[in-house]
Design a protein around this motif. Structure first.
Motif, mmCIF file in Angstrom:
data_model
loop_
_atom_site.group_PDB
_atom_site.id
_atom_site.type_symbol
_atom_site.label_atom_id
_atom_site.label_comp_id
_atom_site.label_asym_id
_atom_site.label_seq_id
_atom_site.Cartn_x
_atom_site.Cartn_y
_atom_site.Cartn_z
ATOM 1 N N UNK A 202 0.836 -1.463 -0.141
ATOM 2 C CA UNK A 202 -0.006 0.001 0.137
ATOM 3 C C UNK A 202 1.124 1.199 0.047
ATOM 4 N N UNK A 203 1.952 1.222 0.771
ATOM 5 C CA UNK A 203 2.680 2.405 0.748
ATOM 6 C C UNK A 203 3.445 2.748 -0.593
ATOM 7 N N UNK A 204 3.948 1.693 -1.220
ATOM 8 C CA UNK A 204 4.308 1.886 -2.677
ATOM 9 C C UNK A 204 3.150 2.300 -3.668
ATOM 10 N N UNK A 205 2.088 1.645 -3.647
ATOM 11 C CA UNK A 205 1.121 2.187 -4.348
ATOM 12 C C UNK A 205 0.590 3.749 -4.109
ATOM 13 N N UNK A 206 0.351 4.054 -2.688
ATOM 14 C CA UNK A 206 0.094 5.452 -2.443
ATOM 15 C C UNK A 206 1.227 6.445 -3.028
ATOM 16 N N UNK A 352 -6.688 0.761 -4.142
ATOM 17 C CA UNK A 352 -7.399 -0.342 -3.664
ATOM 18 C C UNK A 352 -6.358 -1.554 -3.873
ATOM 19 N N UNK A 353 -5.584 -1.762 -4.706
ATOM 20 C CA UNK A 353 -5.023 -2.688 -5.391
ATOM 21 C C UNK A 353 -3.723 -3.009 -4.153
ATOM 22 N N UNK A 354 -3.050 -1.946 -3.618
ATOM 23 C CA UNK A 354 -1.972 -1.887 -2.594
ATOM 24 C C UNK A 354 -2.508 -2.261 -1.280
ATOM 25 N N UNK A 355 -3.906 -1.853 -1.030
ATOM 26 C CA UNK A 355 -4.407 -2.347 0.187
ATOM 27 C C UNK A 355 -4.686 -3.799 0.377
ATOM 28 N N UNK A 356 -5.442 -4.037 -0.743
ATOM 29 C CA UNK A 356 -5.790 -5.550 -1.081
ATOM 30 C C UNK A 356 -4.389 -6.500 -0.880
ATOM 31 N N UNK A 413 -0.552 -3.077 -11.761
ATOM 32 C CA UNK A 413 0.942 -3.569 -11.934
ATOM 33 C C UNK A 413 1.529 -2.715 -10.784
ATOM 34 N N UNK A 414 0.942 -1.912 -9.981
ATOM 35 C CA UNK A 414 1.821 -1.348 -8.768
ATOM 36 C C UNK A 414 1.840 -2.368 -7.852
ATOM 37 N N UNK A 415 1.127 -3.178 -7.752
ATOM 38 C CA UNK A 415 0.970 -4.321 -6.713
ATOM 39 C C UNK A 415 1.565 -5.550 -7.309
ATOM 40 N N UNK A 416 2.008 -5.426 -8.431
ATOM 41 C CA UNK A 416 2.607 -6.679 -9.310
ATOM 42 C C UNK A 416 4.116 -6.317 -9.516
ATOM 43 N N UNK A 417 4.588 -6.103 -10.633
ATOM 44 C CA UNK A 417 6.025 -6.031 -11.029
ATOM 45 C C UNK A 417 6.588 -4.830 -10.219
#
Length: 525
Positions: A202-206, A352-356, A413-417
């Protein structure tokens, strides 16, 4: 390259079971959240100075109806006279000073493309050097340099064409691109050291949502300022330039490359961040193990899938306005709602993806590697399916909805690669990101070649569909390779050159020193 002195004990042996968290998260917001916010703001300003020219170029160019007059962005001369009206006597228009920036320029389409393209030439060429710099000095200084240079050049941009013409603007954009190449490698270098394993997604996604917010702000604010009869197009360069310098100073004051360098961090938060992070406690001048990096299938899976992701994203960014105008009859560049909604969807879905991803990992519902695979597949395959459906729509509303959903899914992709780079090697996350970003950017240079050779008639939907099928198909293939070679194990070469127990000793010494300082401060109070 020898890898004998490596701490193999810190490499997880089972991706299904996360390492037990012995230190719970400190209550409330901490300095790790402040660093995330600062990085987010830095990326926002980076993208506003990057994206604003694509909007302002329309106001800077002299239209054929405006004859040879020097105009502001909305058809007024410098005295406020509307000289686009044929009833105005051109002899009444007052000449403007040689240093008055409120004018337009006779740059043809090819010249405009060179100016816009020059940023990405500089950006691509400096990826590896900027990754090396972030590795050597930490991520803070390169980001500050990028903000300062971009800010100063943005403020000067309205005067640059008066001195150097379109070539001067091209050089300006080239330098901005070269310095902004520092952003992603530096962000990854800092995030690898500041994000606890349990909050990494989540911190990376934010942080990376700053690119979407920056694009939205650039499109909307630049358009408003350029259309103002008082401010005009130069004001956008000045506003974002000044803000870049302000944020540079703010980041220099409150930011830190590593947790141990921040004077305000508590022992509790420091211990929580360091636990399971596998990044250097105190940054070392490690020699990047390029041989091991280039031999790693997992790294190449990341590089290849970024290539596919970048191709489709740039296709949407550069060609969709032309497609919407000629196939669906909507000029998306002139419609603020249509141009901003896809990026807003990307912002919301990234969060959403980061938190999930963190929820699934912390509850041990899925292994970390499968979380990365699922998120990346959503951002490539699922997103690509919606984009293909978009290309077969003949009605505007369903097409726009599908486009918004497609870009929203793309943020997976932010929660992926993207975050998987930190999973593999937090000590060399910046170097790997620079390699991946450079090759991804080089691949996107094929987009104008593919489009120009296939779409000979911009009003022919079948030709456009072929382009979408080729690009989305490439995206599917690259994701398949990522899924095959993906790993969430920390690679042994992440600890290259490290003597056993050296990291543990430094960590304990750092924590003890911090604890002593806190006790002394408490006694003094």
């Amino acid at each position: 390259m020898p890898v004998g002195n490596v701490v193999y004990g810190t490499v997880p042996s089972d991706e299904k079971s996360p390492e037990p968290i012995t230190h719970p998260a400190p209550k409330g917001l901490g300095l790790r959240h402040l660093q995330t916010l600062l990085l987010f703001v830095c990326l926002v300003l980076g993208f506003t100075t990057r994206a604003q020219l694509s909007v302002l170029m329309v106001a800077m160019i002299k239209s054929s109806q405006q004859g040879s007059y020097n105009l502001t962005s909305n058809g007024m001369d410098v005295n406020g006279t509307n000289i686009t009206d044929n009833t105005v006597d051109s002899s009444q228009v007052q000449p403007i000073s040689d240093w008055n920036v409120y004018r337009t320029y006779e740059w043809d389409k090819a010249t405009q493309e060179i100016i816009l393209f020059s940023f990405f030439v500089g950006y691509t060429s400096m990826q590896i050097p900027m990754g090396w710099l972030a590795q050597k000095v930490g991520g803070k200084i390169p980001i500050m340099i990028a903000l300062a240079v971009s800010g100063i050049l943005s403020i000067l941009t309205p005067w640059i064409p008066l001195i150097g013409g379109w070539m001067g603007v091209t050089v300006c954009r080239l330098i901005q691109g070269m310095t902004q190449a520092a952003f992603y490698p530096s962000l990854h270098t800092i995030l690898a050291r500041w994000t606890p394993l349990s909050e990494r997604g989540r911190l990376t996604a934010y942080t990376y949502t700053g690119s979407q917010i920056g694009t939205i702000i650039a499109f909307q604010v630049s358009g408003l300022l350029a259309g103002s009869p008082v401010l005009g197009w130069p004001s956008s360069f000045w506003v974002f330039g000044i803000l870049s310098l302000v944020v540079c100073g703010l980041f220099g004051w409150l930011g830190a490359a590593t947790p141990h360098e921040h004077p305000k961090i508590t022992t509790e938060e420091l211990v929580y961040i360091l636990e399971g992070g596998n990044a250097d406690v105190v940054p070392k001048k490690r020699k990047t193990p390029w041989r091991e990096i280039l031999k790693s299938p997992s790294v190449w899976g990341i590089v290849i899938t970024q290539s596919g992701s970048s191709v489709v994203y740039l296709l949407v960014l550069t060609e969709i306005p032309l497609y919407m105008k000629n196939i669906l009859g909507v000029d998306i560049k002139r419609n603020g709602l249509y141009s901003s909604l896809p990026y807003l969807a990307m912002y919301l879905m990234s969060v959403g993806f980061g938190n999930l991803s963190d929820f699934l990992r912390n509850r041990n519902i899925m292994s970390l590697v499968n979380i990365r695979r699922a998120a990346n597949t959503t951002g490539t395959v699922v997103s690509g399916i919606f984009l293909l459906a978009f290309s077969f729509m003949s009605s505007t509303l369903p097409a726009v909805i599908l486009l918004i959903v497609s870009l929203g899914m793309h943020s997976g992709i932010h929660a992926g690669f993207v975050v998987n780079i930190i999973d593999l090697a937090p000590n060399f996350a910046g170097s790997i990101m620079s390699l991946s970003n450079m090759l991804g950017s080089l691949t996107t240079l094929l987009i104008p070649v593919v489009v120009s050779n296939i779409v000979t008639d911009v009003t022919n939907p079948q030709q456009w569909q072929i382009v979408f099928i080729i690009c989305v198909g490439y995206k599917f293939i690259t994701n398949a390779l990522f899924v095959i070679f993906a790993s969430a194990d920390v690679q042994p070469w992440n600890f290259y050159g490290e003597v056993e127990h050296d990291s543990e000793d430094k960590e304990m010494n750092l924590i003890e020193e911090k604890s002593v300082k806190e006790k002394e401060m408490n006694q003094a109070n």
